[in-house]
Scaffold this motif. Structure first.
Motif: not given
Length: 491
Positions: A384-390, A415-423, A425-431
């Motif tokens: 679930d981690a996003t890219l580090t600053d580096e 359309r349906v959250p995937n617990p195996d890939k906790p990436w 969602n659209a709102e979080q990605l926009g932020l």
């Protein structure tokens, strides 16, 4: 078959016959290359050329201890960064445009990207939903449901007819749901259309294709098959068992390459027939193992993709496997930041070599992801981690400085959250895009500072420095579900 390919087959076969699993595994990476000498595109003021004015712009960043002056991402601005800037300016040269493209396929809930300079002009076509892709190998197209292989030619023709018919339908639907897209990226990477790649990196397809070819010619050669793939058996040979080890490998190579080229060529032709104004590329093509060094064997395999590279309007390499680097605590080991700059240098140089040799007009757009890909150690350990600053800075900064034409941003939005890939969602990605990515995108798209003179490029001002990233000691970015916050200063 030419002498080079024959020798390569012999080496691979000897390893396989000896029972070595290494015959299908990538070559191990040796020690890091020498420190990078210069950047291909060091246009810091956005005037389209790299010259002494860019050195003045860089000096302004250094004087203000701006984080953007840390060119090697080691956390400090020092003599090594200055030497890198000086050598880049001395190298000079033109600097082309650099753009960001949105390759998020699921259009039913696209996020708000704020002021991020991202073009929504790309359509991604995944292999499981674009035509009929034989992801297990080309024998899929030739074997009847009951396992019969004697009707291979009719089965193949039927498969291709159904495939091309579905390609047309899928493209028409894409034009309706995403009208006006300019770039079409086809994700056909499970069954690479080059035998040398299969022989080196895909043991499953190597074995299944070899078994299919052996079964087809067990009692006697199928002459229609041999004629079609352009293989001539040696004098006196009438069936598979009459071929020596090299002859069997050569027949597998000739036949796999024939059907692979036919499938990919006809697919691209149909795409251009239905969408003639779209620029077409293949995601992660050629599919070569990446590292901080590209070995000669890998270059030879890449060259074997030349017939395909000649046809593509853009190359779409995957930049997912860049070394993991962070200054924060993490459950996996951080790599030396030097490996990041060397990784991007070696891979972009290889892509430029292929472009120069096969298709000088092709554009290069690296694919990037807001998370770490599941195939990497970081992705497996921190899904679930996003890219580090580096890693984020490297993707945007080095892609531009080493001379690619831009980046394509990929992210699945199911359309349906995937617990195996906790990436996200659209709102979080926009932020994530608007808060963390957008400032860096603006920096590296058109230059870090604005031109202050239109006459001789000898005088430039740093008009936009106040709006740029923080100075080196102001703090560091913390990532939480797509929202960035600034923590306290460093000790």
């Amino acid at each position: 078959m030419n002498h080079r390919n024959s020798n390569r087959n012999i080496k691979a076969l000897i390893a396989c016959l000896a029972g070595s699993a290494a015959c299908l595994m990538p070559t191990s990476i040796a020690q890091a290359q020498d420190v990078v000498d210069h950047f291909q595109n060091f246009d810091l003021n956005g005037d389209g050329v790299t010259n002494q004015a860019d050195m003045q712009a860089y000096q302004t960043l250094v004087d203000q201890q701006d984080i953007r002056a840390d060119l090697d991402l080691n956390g400090s601005i020092n003599a090594a960064d200055m030497r890198l800037a000086e050598r880049s300016v001395a190298h000079g040269g033109d600097a082309g445009p650099f753009q960001f493209h949105w390759s998020v396929r699921e259009i039913w809930h696209q996020p708000d990207l704020g002021d991020a300079p991202i073009l929504r002009d790309t359509q991604l076509f995944p292999q499981f939903d674009f035509g009929k892709y034989p992801d297990e190998g080309y024998q899929q197209m030739m074997i009847s449901p009951n396992g019969n292989i004697t009707r291979w030619r009719r089965n193949y023709d039927d498969w291709m007819a159904a495939h091309l018919e579905k390609i047309e339908a899928d493209l028409i639907e894409a034009q309706q749901t995403n009208p006006g897209f300019r770039y079409g990226a086809i994700d056909y990477e499970a069954a690479m259309p080059v035998w040398s790649c299969i022989q080196r990196y895909n043991s499953s397809q190597y074995s299944t294709w070899r078994a299919f070819v052996a079964s087809l010619h067990r009692d006697e050669f199928d002459q229609q098959f041999l004629n079609r793939v352009g293989f001539t058996p040696p004098a006196g040979a009438t069936q598979w068992r009459d071929l020596d080890a090299w002859g069997r490998v050569n027949l597998c190579e000739a036949s796999w390459n024939h059907f692979g080229q036919d499938f990919y060529n006809r697919t691209l032709a149909k795409c251009r027939e239905i969408a003639p104004d779209v620029k077409w590329g293949m995601f992660n093509m050629p599919k070569f193992a990446t590292g901080i060094r590209i070995w000669n064997e890998r270059r030879e395999i890449n060259n074997d993709f030349g017939w395909l590279l000649e046809q593509l309007d853009f190359y779409a390499p995957s930049f997912y496997r860049a070394p993991f680097v962070t200054t924060e605590s993490a459950p996996i080991q951080s790599q030396d930041p030097l490996k990041l700059i060397q990784w991007y240098r070696s891979n972009v140089e290889e892509l430029e070599r292929l472009r120069d040799r096969f298709n000088p007009d092709a554009e290069i757009f690296g694919f990037v992801f807001a998370h770490y890909h599941p195939s990497t150690a970081a992705g497996r350990t921190m899904p679930d981690a996003t890219l580090t600053d580096e890693n984020l800075r490297a993707a945007l900064m080095y892609s531009r400085l080493f001379g690619t034409d831009g980046l394509m941003i990929w992210h699945p939005l199911p359309r349906v959250p995937n617990p195996d890939k906790p990436w996200m969602n659209a709102e979080q990605l926009g932020l994530e895009m608007s808060q963390r990515w957008s400032p860096l995108m603006h920096d590296w798209q058109s230059g870090l500072v604005d031109s202050g003179s239109d006459d001789d490029n000898s005088s430039h001002t740093a008009d936009n420095l106040d709006d740029g990233p923080s100075k080196m000691n102001d703090g560091k970015t913390m990532r939480t579900a797509g929202v960035s916050t600034i923590s306290g200063g460093r000790d």
